[in-house]
Design an enzyme around this catalytic site. Structure first.
Site, PDB file in Angstrom:
ATOM      1  N   GLY A 102       0.803  -1.208   0.000  1.00 36.43           N
ATOM      2  CA  GLY A 102       0.000   0.000   0.000  1.00 36.43           C
ATOM      3  C   GLY A 102       0.836   1.257   0.000  1.00 36.43           C
ATOM      4  O   GLY A 102       0.416   2.299  -0.510  1.00 36.43           O
ATOM      5  N   GLN A 103       2.044   1.188   0.569  1.00 35.86           N
ATOM      6  CA  GLN A 103       2.886   2.385   0.654  1.00 35.86           C
ATOM      7  C   GLN A 103       4.049   2.380  -0.329  1.00 35.86           C
ATOM      8  O   GLN A 103       4.839   3.309  -0.354  1.00 35.86           O
ATOM      9  CB  GLN A 103       3.439   2.544   2.079  1.00 35.86           C
ATOM     10  CG  GLN A 103       2.435   3.052   3.092  1.00 35.86           C
ATOM     11  CD  GLN A 103       1.548   1.938   3.606  1.00 35.86           C
ATOM     12  OE1 GLN A 103       2.013   0.839   3.848  1.00 35.86           O
ATOM     13  NE2 GLN A 103       0.268   2.211   3.752  1.00 35.86           N
ATOM     14  N   GLY A 104       4.196   1.323  -1.157  1.00 37.40           N
ATOM     15  CA  GLY A 104       5.285   1.334  -2.112  1.00 37.40           C
ATOM     16  C   GLY A 104       5.650  -0.039  -2.645  1.00 37.40           C
ATOM     17  O   GLY A 104       4.922  -1.017  -2.463  1.00 37.40           O
ATOM     18  N   THR A 105       6.807  -0.108  -3.320  1.00 35.38           N
ATOM     19  CA  THR A 105       7.310  -1.328  -3.937  1.00 35.38           C
ATOM     20  C   THR A 105       8.568  -1.788  -3.209  1.00 35.38           C
ATOM     21  O   THR A 105       9.401  -0.968  -2.826  1.00 35.38           O
ATOM     22  CB  THR A 105       7.637  -1.089  -5.425  1.00 35.38           C
ATOM     23  OG1 THR A 105       6.471  -0.585  -6.085  1.00 35.38           O
ATOM     24  CG2 THR A 105       8.085  -2.364  -6.101  1.00 35.38           C
ATOM     25  N   VAL A 106       8.706  -3.105  -3.019  1.00 37.66           N
ATOM     26  CA  VAL A 106       9.849  -3.652  -2.286  1.00 37.66           C
ATOM     27  C   VAL A 106      10.774  -4.377  -3.262  1.00 37.66           C
ATOM     28  O   VAL A 106      10.327  -5.212  -4.058  1.00 37.66           O
ATOM     29  CB  VAL A 106       9.383  -4.615  -1.172  1.00 37.66           C
ATOM     30  CG1 VAL A 106      10.594  -5.165  -0.406  1.00 37.66           C
ATOM     31  CG2 VAL A 106       8.427  -3.915  -0.220  1.00 37.66           C
ATOM     32  N   LYS A 120      12.447  -0.843   0.418  1.00 31.84           N
ATOM     33  CA  LYS A 120      11.086  -0.400   0.143  1.00 31.84           C
ATOM     34  C   LYS A 120      11.123   1.011  -0.441  1.00 31.84           C
ATOM     35  O   LYS A 120      11.534   1.959   0.222  1.00 31.84           O
ATOM     36  CB  LYS A 120      10.258  -0.416   1.435  1.00 31.84           C
ATOM     37  CG  LYS A 120       8.812   0.034   1.256  1.00 31.84           C
ATOM     38  CD  LYS A 120       8.083  -0.060   2.581  1.00 31.84           C
ATOM     39  CE  LYS A 120       6.669   0.470   2.488  1.00 31.84           C
ATOM     40  NZ  LYS A 120       5.977   0.420   3.785  1.00 31.84           N
ATOM     41  N   ASP A 217      -3.045  -2.759  10.107  1.00 27.48           N
ATOM     42  CA  ASP A 217      -3.209  -3.399   8.796  1.00 27.48           C
ATOM     43  C   ASP A 217      -2.737  -4.851   8.854  1.00 27.48           C
ATOM     44  O   ASP A 217      -1.957  -5.306   8.019  1.00 27.48           O
ATOM     45  CB  ASP A 217      -2.445  -2.624   7.719  1.00 27.48           C
ATOM     46  CG  ASP A 217      -2.926  -2.972   6.309  1.00 27.48           C
ATOM     47  OD1 ASP A 217      -4.026  -3.541   6.181  1.00 27.48           O
ATOM     48  OD2 ASP A 217      -2.203  -2.670   5.345  1.00 27.48           O
TER      49      ASP A 217
END
Length: 401
Positions: A102-106, A120, A217
């Site tokens: 939800g907050q980015g790509t890893v 991240k 979450d």
């Protein structure tokens, strides 16, 4: 004619012109070198200024303020350079992507010392997302638990902020529950162990950490499995730390559909019992092997939590039990976990157990299971001994005859 200007042996002409040409060429060369050096210097200064701008925009000053105002319980967070992380991830190559959140790509990366990390890369940060990012850094800097992902450091001098975590090699729990894999079966014993590891970590966050933390979450995709398939909670971007005297936190609605506490969805008041509800959904996932939102028909989707509660009310728990573990679990354990999940999913948060109580119940379930297995093994050993004694008696009788 300037001294030193003469024709080489065998040549004739005006040597002054040749010297002048050479002088002009050298002058142009030095001019070009100076221009290149100045350009490089200006570019370097601009790069430094841009990195400072990104650092400030990405919450660097806020992070420094948060860390400096801590009581000393915060671990020192390493600040990585953008060059380090670009090299580590092969300039954020798509082949290095581990997953999207939800907050980015890893991304998977390897640092200069050879250590493997997860980097991240946040989505473009606006003012609302900025607080989430800094919040994750501060919260993870305070936490030290074997079942909570470890934050190694961050980088704030890039266009979007970066977080660097320890690398957890075996992916998330969701894929082991819901993606068919004939080579690996998530056994009943493993499911119980994962449940108690997650419960223990949440219990620590809620009551044993220096500052109580609500994850907000909790879901199977945020539970990573290490090389020994031990569970680790990750993705604290939406988490909140609270003061001791607070009973709830009011914020805009966050979380993931299917796991979200209905009470929180209505009131926007997040409590520790909201994490409990989400954990209850994960328990049902482990029990059933079904997704939190599943297709009841080609045209109808259904909430797993609601479906589970209806089955429990009809005393049909075993109708939902995952067929992959039916033959390898004890009915008493299934009933105990089912009853616990039902309590977690109570629509009234006050009637849900705490994570500490949940951990205690799961420990008892596992302990009873171990005792049953031990008793079963002892019975098998006794029967084997009796069989050996019987065969010995038969042999003696035959010898006497």
């Amino acid at each position: 004619m300037p001294p030193g200007c003469s024709c080489s042996e065998g040549y004739e002409g005006n040597p002054y012109l040749q010297c002048r040409v050479i002088g002009l060429a050298l002058g142009v060369l030095f001019l070009l070198i100076g221009a290149w050096w100045m350009s490089k210097l200006i570019k370097r200064r601009r790069c430094i200024q841009l990195k400072k701008k990104f650092f400030k925009r990405n919450g660097g000053l806020l992070l420094q303020q948060q860390l400096s105002s801590s009581d000393g319980s915060v671990r020192k967070t390493k600040v990585f350079s953008s060059n380090e992380l670009e090299k580590a991830t092969d300039f954020f190559n798509e082949n290095r992507i581990l997953g999207h959140g939800g907050q980015g790509t890893v991304y998977k990366g390897m640092l200069a010392d050879g250590s493997i990390v997860a980097v991240k890369k946040s989505t473009i940060v606006d003012e609302d997302k900025l607080e989430e990012f800094i919040n994750e850094v501060v919260i993870l800097s305070q936490i030290s638990h074997r079942n909570v992902v470890r934050l190694l450091g961050c980088c704030l001098e890039t266009d979007v902020p970066l977080l660097v975590y320890e690398f957890i090699p075996n992916g998330n729990l969701y894929k082991y529950i819901h993606v068919q894999n004939d080579e690996f079966l998530l056994s009943w014993e493993m499911r119980l162990r994962i449940a108690i590891e997650v419960a223990g970590a949440l219990s620590y966050l809620h009551s044993a950490a220096s500052i109580p933390v609500y994850h907000s979450d909790i879901k199977s995709t945020n539970m990573l499995l290490d090389e020994k398939y031990r569970a680790t909670i990750s993705d604290f971007g939406s988490s909140r730390s609270i003061a001791i005297d607070q009973t709830h936190l009011t914020t805009h609605v966050q979380g993931t559909f299917g796991y979200l506490d209905p009470e929180y969805f209505q009131s926007s008041q997040f409590t520790e019992k909201s994490d409990v509800y989400s954990f209850g959904v994960v328990l049902v996932e482990l029990l059933s092997g079904q997704k939190p939102i599943f297709s009841a028909s080609p045209t109808e989707s259904r909430s797993l939590a609601t479906h589970f509660i209806m089955l429990m009310e009809d005393n049909r728990l075993f109708d939902i039990l995952d067929a992959r573990v039916k033959e390898h679990c004890h009915n008493e354990e299934v009933v105990a976990v089912g009853n616990l999940a039902r309590k977690c999913l109570n629509l009234n948060g006050k009637n849900r157990p705490t994570m500490k109580e949940i951990t205690t119940v799961l420990e008892r379930v596992i302990q009873k299971g171990s005792n049953v297995q031990q008793d079963s093994q002892e019975n098998e050993n006794i029967m084997a001994d009796l069989s050996m004694q019987y065969m010995g008696c038969i042999s003696d009788i035959n010898n006497d005859l």
